[in-house]
Enzyme design. Structure first.
Site, PDB file in Angstrom:
ATOM      1  N   HIS A  69       0.819  -1.301   0.160  1.00 10.86           N
ATOM      2  CA  HIS A  69      -0.386   0.235   0.265  1.00 10.86           C
ATOM      3  C   HIS A  69       1.048   1.645  -0.108  1.00 10.86           C
ATOM      4  O   HIS A  69       0.224   2.294   1.027  1.00 10.86           O
ATOM      5  CB  HIS A  69      -1.315  -0.541   1.281  1.00 10.86           C
ATOM      6  CG  HIS A  69      -1.506  -1.115   1.346  1.00 10.86           C
ATOM      7  ND1 HIS A  69      -2.131  -1.550   2.256  1.00 10.86           N
ATOM      8  CD2 HIS A  69      -2.303  -1.877   0.433  1.00 10.86           C
ATOM      9  CE1 HIS A  69      -2.938  -2.330   1.840  1.00 10.86           C
ATOM     10  NE2 HIS A  69      -2.948  -3.031   0.976  1.00 10.86           N
TER      11      HIS A  69
HETATM   12  C1  LIG Z   1      -0.389  -7.164  -4.972  1.00 12.70           C
HETATM   13  C2  LIG Z   1      -1.160  -6.167  -4.874  1.00 12.70           C
HETATM   14  C3  LIG Z   1      -2.615  -6.380  -3.522  1.00 12.70           C
HETATM   15  C4  LIG Z   1      -2.897  -5.668  -3.413  1.00 12.70           C
HETATM   16  N1  LIG Z   1      -4.308  -5.651  -2.759  1.00 12.70           N
HETATM   17  C5  LIG Z   1      -4.931  -4.774  -2.370  1.00 12.70           C
HETATM   18  C6  LIG Z   1      -6.001  -5.167  -2.098  1.00 12.70           C
HETATM   19  O1  LIG Z   1      -6.636  -5.924  -1.619  1.00 12.70           O
HETATM   20  N2  LIG Z   1      -7.225  -4.268  -1.715  1.00 12.70           N
HETATM   21  C7  LIG Z   1      -7.023  -3.020  -1.819  1.00 12.70           C
HETATM   22  O2  LIG Z   1      -8.392  -1.486  -1.723  1.00 12.70           O
HETATM   23  N3  LIG Z   1      -5.713  -2.374  -2.848  1.00 12.70           N
HETATM   24  C8  LIG Z   1      -5.374  -3.410  -2.652  1.00 12.70           C
HETATM   25  N4  LIG Z   1      -3.530  -3.213  -3.302  1.00 12.70           N
HETATM   26  C9  LIG Z   1      -3.454  -1.808  -3.726  1.00 12.70           C
HETATM   27  C10 LIG Z   1      -3.481  -1.388  -4.305  1.00 12.70           C
HETATM   28  O3  LIG Z   1      -4.250  -2.398  -5.698  1.00 12.70           O
HETATM   29  C11 LIG Z   1      -3.471   0.410  -5.078  1.00 12.70           C
HETATM   30  O4  LIG Z   1      -3.441   1.415  -3.820  1.00 12.70           O
HETATM   31  C12 LIG Z   1      -3.960   0.422  -6.430  1.00 12.70           C
HETATM   32  O5  LIG Z   1      -4.571  -0.262  -7.454  1.00 12.70           O
HETATM   33  C13 LIG Z   1      -2.713   1.810  -6.439  1.00 12.70           C
HETATM   34  O6  LIG Z   1      -3.776   2.421  -7.727  1.00 12.70           O
HETATM   35  P1  LIG Z   1      -2.784   3.359  -8.467  1.00 12.70           P
HETATM   36  O7  LIG Z   1      -3.733   3.732  -9.433  1.00 12.70           O
HETATM   37  O8  LIG Z   1      -2.390   4.640  -7.589  1.00 12.70           O
HETATM   38  O9  LIG Z   1      -0.994   2.859  -8.840  1.00 12.70           O
HETATM   39  P2  LIG Z   1      -1.943   1.651 -10.218  1.00 12.70           P
HETATM   40  O10 LIG Z   1      -3.011   0.589  -9.640  1.00 12.70           O
HETATM   41  O11 LIG Z   1      -0.613   0.837 -10.059  1.00 12.70           O
HETATM   42  O12 LIG Z   1      -1.582   2.223 -11.664  1.00 12.70           O
HETATM   43  C14 LIG Z   1      -0.226   2.759 -12.114  1.00 12.70           C
HETATM   44  C15 LIG Z   1      -0.506   2.261 -13.912  1.00 12.70           C
HETATM   45  O13 LIG Z   1       0.254   2.858 -14.539  1.00 12.70           O
HETATM   46  C16 LIG Z   1       0.864   2.253 -15.576  1.00 12.70           C
HETATM   47  N5  LIG Z   1       2.370   3.156 -15.905  1.00 12.70           N
HETATM   48  C17 LIG Z   1       3.292   3.159 -15.150  1.00 12.70           C
HETATM   49  N6  LIG Z   1       4.116   4.243 -15.004  1.00 12.70           N
HETATM   50  C18 LIG Z   1       4.053   4.243 -16.521  1.00 12.70           C
HETATM   51  C19 LIG Z   1       4.404   4.888 -17.523  1.00 12.70           C
HETATM   52  N7  LIG Z   1       6.096   5.725 -17.353  1.00 12.70           N
HETATM   53  N8  LIG Z   1       4.181   5.295 -18.935  1.00 12.70           N
HETATM   54  C20 LIG Z   1       2.398   4.461 -18.925  1.00 12.70           C
HETATM   55  N9  LIG Z   1       1.992   4.029 -17.853  1.00 12.70           N
HETATM   56  C21 LIG Z   1       2.306   3.741 -16.585  1.00 12.70           C
HETATM   57  C22 LIG Z   1       1.102   1.346 -14.593  1.00 12.70           C
HETATM   58  O14 LIG Z   1       1.864  -0.008 -15.491  1.00 12.70           O
HETATM   59  C23 LIG Z   1      -0.035   1.420 -13.923  1.00 12.70           C
HETATM   60  O15 LIG Z   1      -1.059   0.565 -15.168  1.00 12.70           O
HETATM   61  C24 LIG Z   1      -2.824  -4.243  -3.164  1.00 12.70           C
HETATM   62  C25 LIG Z   1      -2.097  -4.171  -4.969  1.00 12.70           C
HETATM   63  C26 LIG Z   1      -0.937  -4.893  -5.135  1.00 12.70           C
HETATM   64  C27 LIG Z   1       0.457  -4.196  -5.848  1.00 12.70           C
END
Ligand SMILES: Cc1cc2nc3c(=O)[nH]c(=O)nc-3n(C[C@H](O)[C@H](O)[C@H](O)COP(=O)(O)OP(=O)(O)OC[C@H]3O[C@@H](n4cnc5c(N)ncnc54)[C@H](O)[C@@H]3O)c2cc1C
Length: 539
Positions: A471
């Site tokens: 997280h």
């Molecule tokens: C293994 C795991 C288990 C988890 N379990 C839970 C759970 O059960 N419940 C819960 O609430 N949360 C859980 N989480 C946390 C939650 O999923 C994350 O906090 C949330 O998805 C974050 O969202 P975000 O949009 O910030 O980033 P992300 O969803 O990680 O999205 C970032 C995106 O940007 C893309 N990206 C990065 N750099 C670039 C670039 N230079 N150019 C183009 N694209 C790029 C990536 O490929 C990705 O698709 C878990 C996370 C993980 C990894």
């Protein structure tokens, strides 16, 4: 895409936040939206079947598989940091648990100088996102895009865990996101009819036919482009070639807590001195970019146990699994619907605390080293315990000015000594539950920690074995002070045409899982970007 293309909005990163934004912004047919995602479309069974996470979390199929820098308080170990690399981002590989944290988490954001982010003000956005098939009350939404449902596994070990929790002296919480968070309970999951519903599936896929929405997969942003002090485009690499998209209104960075700050720094926004050290031109001195990294440090108490309801690769376990595959194909029910961490809880390690300070995740399997060890082939159960509001603060830094390099990730776990003390108390709670009579018929033996009795033993164990529970947040923190990266409207301070919208903007880590809060942030951001008032969200 060929040649230079113009859009009103360009979103970088198609994860939990990026998918919400792409969908909400393109609701307006008058604007054009482009979403750039480094990974692929994510239509594999490994994403759709919840059980697929036992492959996608430990392995690099659709996962960036980052590692931290050596952690001094964890015996110099480099900790594994999985992140989704696919449409849906981390919501395509996560454990699907739907929790929001504690109301006081959001009130603290507002009190820290972020108007509009109190619990009362964010609750409508949680509800707007949610399509809860079971909870129908003032805390829940029932017609949003994100399915939230009770577990489809029907695993009897959930009941055993609740009974053990009761025997250990804890209440059973009916709904972690309702009136009362405290207690043990079974998690609700972001699934519909036994299938994972990532942010891509919930928000993006139903809207792919919109003529004003362009989604480009396999496109990795290299840097943001500026005209003077205004962001006006993005350079990306796709299929070995460089391309450019321009943004008439805004560029929105949603690359997650590790890569949003990395992209800002690669584009000249960050601490001026360290940017110069990497030979990067400075667009805006923002010393807070990458700082304030917070994550939930976690210890897992693991028992080897006898029950075919616990995952394992014994001969009878394999036969059972074959039966479960047929059952899943026919009914979308049973073991393949598992999110592994099926139950858990929010507990106080000291009864005088005003709110829970640790979270539990009860797994119906041996979860050791993120499932990257052969031990998880034995039948057993595991109980994660994590520090909900760690005091430690780390940082994301540039390893190099090359856009293809991974960032340096230093969560500085347990660098504040208060965190390990919470974890020691949490360990004892977790063990108390697993030692309760309800588990007696199943228990074989405690792995790794059986000999640990004194606080000193437990501290040593934590330093040797604690891990991340995935997280990370806070690296583009919102606020009004010098260290803040974005303001309360998520606009990057000091430049125009640029926002950050993802988990990185959280000023402090909330006391729960971070997917629903990230989706809430993006729902609210979409309203702010479209200059709609909060009245648009259902109260
Ligand atoms: C293994 C795991 C288990 C988890 N379990 C839970 C759970 O059960 N419940 C819960 O609430 N949360 C859980 N989480 C946390 C939650 O999923 C994350 O906090 C949330 O998805 C974050 O969202 P975000 O949009 O910030 O980033 P992300 O969803 O990680 O999205 C970032 C995106 O940007 C893309 N990206 C990065 N750099 C670039 C670039 N230079 N150019 C183009 N694209 C790029 C990536 O490929 C990705 O698709 C878990 C996370 C993980 C990894």
């Amino acid at each position: 895409m060929t040649g230079m293309q113009n859009f009103d909005y360009v979103i970088v990163g198609g994860g939990s936040a990026g998918c919400v934004l792409a969908s909400r912004l393109s609701e307006d047919p008058e604007v054009s939206v482009c979403l750039l995602e480094a990974g692929g479309a994510g239509r594999s069974w490994m994403v759709q079947v919840p059980f697929g996470m036992v492959l996608t979390v430990p392995m690099p199929f659709i996962n960036w598989c980052f590692r931290s820098v050596p952690q001094p308080q964890l015996n110099g170990r480099r900790l594994y940091q999985p992140r989704g690399r696919v449409l849906g981002g981390s919501s395509a590989i996560n454990a699907m648990i739907y929790t929001r944290g504690h109301p006081s988490d959001y009130d603290a954001w507002a009190a820290a100088g972020n108007p509009g982010w109190s619990y009362a003000e964010v609750l409508p956005y949680f509800k707007r996102a949610e399509n809860n098939t079971h909870c129908r009350d003032d805390y829940h939404g029932t017609d949003g895009p994100l399915p939230v449902s009770d577990a489809f596994t029907g695993n009897p070990m959930q009941r055993i865990f609740l009974e053990a929790g009761r025997q250990a002296g804890f209440a059973v919480a009916a709904d972690f996101n309702g009136e009362q968070q405290d207690g043990v309970g079974v998690y609700q999951v972001t699934q519909r009819d036994g299938e994972r519903w990532s942010a891509a599936r919930a928000y993006l896929e139903p809207n792919l036919s919109r003529p004003n929405l362009t989604v480009v997969t396999g496109a990795r942003a290299q840097r943001l482009l500026f005209a003077g002090r205004r962001a006006n485009g993005v350079q990306y690499r796709a299929g070995g070639r460089l391309g450019t998209v321009s943004a008439r209104r805004e560029v929105i960075l949603s690359a997650g807590a590790f890569q949003s700050p990395q992209l800002l720094m690669l584009s000249g926004l960050g601490d001026a001195e360290s940017l110069r050290r990497h030979g990067l031109p400075v667009v805006q001195h923002l010393p807070g970019v990458g700082a304030n990294l917070q994550d939930h440090p976690d210890y897992t108490v693991i028992y080897r146990a006898r029950s075919l309801d616990l995952m394992g690769a014994s001969p009878r376990g394999i036969l059972r699994f074959a039966h479960e595959i047929r059952r899943y194909r026919r009914q979308r029910r049973g073991m393949l619907c598992t999110n592994v961490a099926e139950a858990g809880g929010f507990l106080k390690t000291d009864a005088s605390l005003p709110r829970p300070d640790v979270q539990l995740h009860f797994c119906v399997a041996i979860v050791h080293n993120h499932g990257r060890s052969l031990r998880h082939l034995w039948h057993g159960y595991s109980l994660h315990v994590c520090v909900l509001r760690p005091w430690s603060r780390g940082r994301v830094m540039l390893a190099s000015a090359a856009p293809g390099a991974a960032p340096l990730i230093d969560p500085a776990y347990l660098s504040d000594p208060r965190d390990i003390e919470v974890l020691v108390r949490g360990f004892k709670l977790a063990r108390r539950i697993l030692e309760a009579p309800a588990f007696a018929p199943y228990r074989i033996r405690e792995l790794f920690s059986a000999g640990a009795q004194s606080d000193a033993d437990i501290r040593a164990l934590i330093r040797a074995r604690a891990e991340s529970i995935y997280h990370p947040v806070g690296t583009c923190r919102m606020g009004q002070d010098e260290g803040a990266v974005v303001d309360a409207a998520l606009r990057v301070r000091g430049v125009g045409g640029l926002r950050v919208v993802d988990a990185s903007v959280m000023p402090t880590l909330i006391g729960g899982n971070t997917n629903a809060p990230t989706i809430m942030i993006a729902e609210k951001a979409a309203d702010m970007i479209r200059a709609r008032s909060q009245a648009g969200a259902r109260a």
